[in-house]
Design an enzyme around this catalytic site. Structure first.
Site: not given
Length: 106
Positions: A73, A58
Site C-alpha cells: 500500500h 495506491h
C-alpha cells in the site's frame, strides 16, 4: 512479580516476506524517513508477480516466487486521491524484482 513490576515488554514481529531490512531513516519518502508517522523499519521485498494493480496506483498485490501473497500500500488515505500524484510504471501480471520501480510519486 506483581501487578506494578517493571518487567520489560517484548514484541515479536514477523514479516510476511523475505527481504532486506533497512532503517526507516534510509527510506526516500520524508514522511517515513523523518518518522512523522512514528518509528519503524522498511523491507525491500523479494521478487514476485503482480497479481493486482489498482488503477489508482495506491496499492499492489504481489505473489512472491515462494507463493506468499502480500499487499503493498502506497501512503495513507491515498485511495481518495483517485490516482492523482501517482504514476504506475507496471501492469498486472508483470514479474518484478527487488528494487524495481513500480510507481512514481509525481
Amino acid at each position: 512479580m506483581g501487578l506494578f513490576s517493571k518487567k520489560p515488554k517484548e514484541l515479536e514481529i514477523i514479516a510476511p516476506v523475505d527481504g532486506e531490512v533497512i532503517a526507516l531513516d534510509k527510506v526516500v519518502d520524508e514522511v517515513f524517513s523523518q518518522k512523522m508517522l512514528g518509528d519503524g523499519l522498511a523491507i525491500k521485498p523479494i521478487a514476485g508477480k503482480l497479481i493486482t494493480v489498482f488503477p489508482t496506483g495506491h496499492a499492489y498485490g504481489i505473489k512472491s516466487n515462494n507463493g506468499v501473497e502480500m499487499l503493498l500500500h502506497i501512503g495513507m488515505d491515498t485511495v481518495s486521491l483517485n490516482g492523482k500524484g501517482l504514476d504506475i510504471q507496471v501492469k498486472q501480471d508483470d514479474n518484478v524484482k527487488q528494487g524495481e520501480i513500480i510507481d512514481v510519486i509525481k
